[in-house]
Scaffold this motif. Structure first.
Motif: not given
Length: 318
Positions: A220-223, A229-233, A295-300
């Motif tokens: 399984k690929p791992s994330v 989070i760094k990429a999202a921010k 809580a649902a701001d799109g940041i993982p």
């Protein structure tokens, strides 16, 4: 010694051995009943040739002759390898034979061939073979010519099927010529070679197969949650260069499968479209509020990302 197989057991054994089997109407009850010494216990199988030609020899195997009532074997084997079942009980095929041969077959104690017979049907001390042997009549004139390959192979399979059903080796297989000093059949080959072929089939079919090598499950690929989070921010980045992280594309593919992100945005960059899609997933998970820091701001987050991973086949690491 063994109890004779039932008609159903005979049929099942032959089919399992891969034979082309036909059932003559009425074969299951077509036998000599309790005449003579009856039927069984059984000790082996016997190979014959008919001495005639098809189809008349097949009819004789079923009906018999004026001097020998049918059935004259348990099965009839045609030139093309088709086997027709003719009896499941006592049949007039073996007649009287040598008791020393019978004892060698019972014990399976001989090397390549049983002792030479010195008895025949009607001679003093002859033993009734019809009670002790399954018989196969093979369509052949008895001139010594080789049998067609399909016919010979079917004879080997017939003998192997009966032996396998009883737990016998090929030493329980004899020719009529090895039972009675009057008989020449089968004339086409040496019975020691035939037994070798029967035993080879028994050995090849009964050797335990090695267990199949386990098929490894695809990894399984791992994330990485922290990298995601760094990429999202930082996307869009202040420097103008997007943060490159392969896990972003894995998450985007999962969001697209959920119908939250257009496939054209599965590009590996955690931009506005991906944030909106992740926010929609977080709301499905029970979180509320799309403003930054909510809580649902799109940041993982660990919980919502782990749920997505379980559903779409990736694992989440710190």
């Amino acid at each position: 010694m063994a109890t004779p197989l039932t008609a159903s057991q005979i049929l099942a054994a032959l089919i399992a051995e891969g034979l082309d089997v036909k059932e003559h109407p009425g074969w299951r009850t077509h036998d000599r009943g309790n005449r003579g010494d009856g039927w069984g216990p059984v000790n082996g199988v016997m190979i014959h040739h008919t001495g005639g030609t098809a189809p008349s020899d097949g009819e004789i195997v079923w009906s018999g002759r004026a001097d020998l009532p049918g059935p004259c074997a348990h099965a009839y084997l045609a030139k093309d390898g088709t086997l027709t079942l003719t009896s499941a009980g006592r049949a007039n095929h073996a007649g009287g034979g040598d008791g020393a041969v019978l004892q060698a077959v019972i014990a399976e104690s001989y090397t390549t061939r049983p002792p030479a017979p010195h008895k025949h049907d009607g001679s003093p001390g002859a033993v009734d073979g019809n009670a002790r042997f399954y018989g196969l009549e093979v369509s052949d004139r008895g001139t010594g010519s080789a049998w067609p390959a399909a016919q010979y192979e079917a004879a080997v399979r017939w003998a192997a099927a009966i032996c396998r059903a009883h737990g016998w080796t090929a030493k329980s297989v004899i020719g009529h010529k090895e039972w009675s000093d009057w008989k020449p059949d089968p004339a086409a080959f040496d019975m020691a070679a035939f037994r070798q072929d029967v035993q080879a089939r028994l050995d090849a079919s009964t050797k335990p197969k090695p267990p199949a090598a386990p098929v490894p499950s695809p990894a399984k690929p791992s994330v990485s949650l922290s990298k995601l989070i760094k990429a999202a921010k930082t996307d869009p980045p202040k420097s103008g260069t997007p943060v490159s992280y392969a896990g972003v594309k894995t998450v985007e593919a999962a969001l697209a499968a959920e119908g939250l992100l257009a496939k054209s945005y599965v590009d590996g960059h955690y931009g506005t479209a991906t944030k909106d899609a992740m926010s929609g997933w977080q709301e499905r998970c029970g979180y509320r509020g799309r403003k930054p820091g909510q809580a649902a701001d799109g940041i993982p987050g660990k919980d919502s990302l782990t749920r997505l991973g379980k559903k779409h086949g990736f694992t989440v690491i710190a």
